[in-house]
Design a protein around this motif. Sequence first.
Motif, mmCIF file in Angstrom:
data_model
loop_
_atom_site.group_PDB
_atom_site.id
_atom_site.type_symbol
_atom_site.label_atom_id
_atom_site.label_comp_id
_atom_site.label_asym_id
_atom_site.label_seq_id
_atom_site.Cartn_x
_atom_site.Cartn_y
_atom_site.Cartn_z
ATOM 1 N N ALA A 183 0.829 -1.213 0.000
ATOM 2 C CA ALA A 183 0.000 0.000 0.000
ATOM 3 C C ALA A 183 0.860 1.258 0.000
ATOM 4 O O ALA A 183 0.537 2.249 -0.683
ATOM 5 C CB ALA A 183 -0.930 -0.009 1.210
ATOM 6 N N ALA A 184 1.956 1.236 0.753
ATOM 7 C CA ALA A 184 2.829 2.403 0.821
ATOM 8 C C ALA A 184 3.560 2.621 -0.499
ATOM 9 O O ALA A 184 3.695 3.759 -0.974
ATOM 10 C CB ALA A 184 3.836 2.233 1.961
ATOM 11 N N VAL A 185 4.026 1.532 -1.109
ATOM 12 C CA VAL A 185 4.732 1.632 -2.395
ATOM 13 C C VAL A 185 3.767 2.093 -3.484
ATOM 14 O O VAL A 185 4.112 2.914 -4.341
ATOM 15 C CB VAL A 185 5.373 0.281 -2.767
ATOM 16 N N LEU A 186 2.572 1.554 -3.432
ATOM 17 C CA LEU A 186 1.535 1.966 -4.392
ATOM 18 C C LEU A 186 1.281 3.462 -4.287
ATOM 19 O O LEU A 186 1.234 4.166 -5.311
ATOM 20 C CB LEU A 186 0.246 1.190 -4.107
ATOM 21 N N LYS A 187 1.105 3.934 -3.087
ATOM 22 C CA LYS A 187 0.813 5.353 -2.864
ATOM 23 C C LYS A 187 1.950 6.241 -3.348
ATOM 24 O O LYS A 187 1.727 7.329 -3.892
ATOM 25 C CB LYS A 187 0.554 5.588 -1.382
ATOM 26 N N GLN A 188 3.176 5.773 -3.187
ATOM 27 C CA GLN A 188 4.334 6.591 -3.556
ATOM 28 C C GLN A 188 4.577 6.658 -5.055
ATOM 29 O O GLN A 188 4.918 7.726 -5.588
ATOM 30 C CB GLN A 188 5.585 6.048 -2.869
ATOM 31 N N ALA A 195 -6.612 3.228 -8.560
ATOM 32 C CA ALA A 195 -5.974 2.094 -7.896
ATOM 33 C C ALA A 195 -5.522 2.473 -6.495
ATOM 34 O O ALA A 195 -5.628 1.672 -5.555
ATOM 35 C CB ALA A 195 -4.785 1.609 -8.722
ATOM 36 N N LYS A 196 -5.026 3.678 -6.356
ATOM 37 C CA LYS A 196 -4.610 4.145 -5.025
ATOM 38 C C LYS A 196 -5.782 4.125 -4.053
ATOM 39 O O LYS A 196 -5.649 3.707 -2.902
ATOM 40 C CB LYS A 196 -4.035 5.559 -5.118
ATOM 41 N N LYS A 197 -6.924 4.582 -4.534
ATOM 42 C CA LYS A 197 -8.113 4.627 -3.680
ATOM 43 C C LYS A 197 -8.610 3.228 -3.332
ATOM 44 O O LYS A 197 -9.048 2.974 -2.212
ATOM 45 C CB LYS A 197 -9.234 5.409 -4.384
ATOM 46 N N ALA A 198 -8.529 2.329 -4.311
ATOM 47 C CA ALA A 198 -9.067 0.973 -4.124
ATOM 48 C C ALA A 198 -8.070 0.022 -3.461
ATOM 49 O O ALA A 198 -8.441 -1.071 -3.050
ATOM 50 C CB ALA A 198 -9.508 0.399 -5.470
ATOM 51 N N GLY A 199 -6.804 0.435 -3.388
ATOM 52 C CA GLY A 199 -5.813 -0.412 -2.755
ATOM 53 C C GLY A 199 -4.919 -1.156 -3.726
ATOM 54 O O GLY A 199 -3.920 -1.767 -3.329
ATOM 55 N N GLY A 200 -5.271 -1.134 -5.011
ATOM 56 C CA GLY A 200 -4.407 -1.714 -6.031
ATOM 57 C C GLY A 200 -4.428 -3.218 -6.157
ATOM 58 O O GLY A 200 -3.720 -3.783 -6.993
#
Length: 290
Positions: A183-188, A195-200
């Motif tokens: 989740a942290a890598v996705l957000k960065q 995808a960021k909102k849904a968690g990817g």
Amino acid sequence: MRKTHFTAALVMAALSCSLFAQTLVTVNGQTIDSSVIDGQVAALRAENKQIQDSPQLRQELANRQVISTVIAQEARRRKLDQSAEFKKALEQARADAKKQGADKKPSFKTEWAAFEDDLLGQALAIDVLRKNPVNEQEIKKSYDEFAKFYQGSQEVRLGEIVTRTKADGQKAAADLKAKKAFAAVLKQYSIDEEAKKAGGIPQAYVPLKDLQEAAPPLYAAVKDLKKGEATSEPLQDGNSYAVFYVDDRRDVKVPAFNEIKGNIARDLSTARIDDTMRALLQKADIKPAK
């Protein structure tokens, strides 16, 4: 479940690309006049002004009209338009149109012709299955092939991080390898805001067998990864890059025969109808009008 479906694009690809250079086309001796396409364009624009009249739109409409004409011709050849069921459905539809005032619309003639062709197509599909229904043996054979295909295989639940550059993809892959939270890598790094909102990570699992057939590069990249591992290098997709993370991995559970028997029967029925339509198009005499 692997499916085979008939599409207009698939069938028309077998025909000459120059077939519809002109709007007028003759199908088994029946002419499709330019006024038919004019009417369809007008009807579409009446419903949605955002639709622009263009050569591409007209060619697409001409392609569809060829297909519906061939199908309607076969339905009439089989005298399906003379059946009580067809006449009743047509009468009911016309009564509904009058009740709603739809028959007063300028585009009603065009819309009604399209509706009648669609109804003939439905009648033909029903007739095909009535005369050659899918039987239990065919369903069981298809199930056995399906079960054998997935037997002993696995499926994965994949997270995806889409980046704008290869360098960002490599950084994301390195962070995942270092066991940073997905989740942290996705957000960065992700450029996909949804995808960021849904968690990817979608909830659905994807069988590796399906990936092997549909997306060989992705299959090769994830097939040996364990749960919690990610692709070491980003995969390029057009102008973006993607890093894939195996959130979970498990054996494929093949449903029992009775659980998917109905789905298999529908797939086989669809394929039977598609085969009939494809054969009709392949033998149709289609010529640009002169």
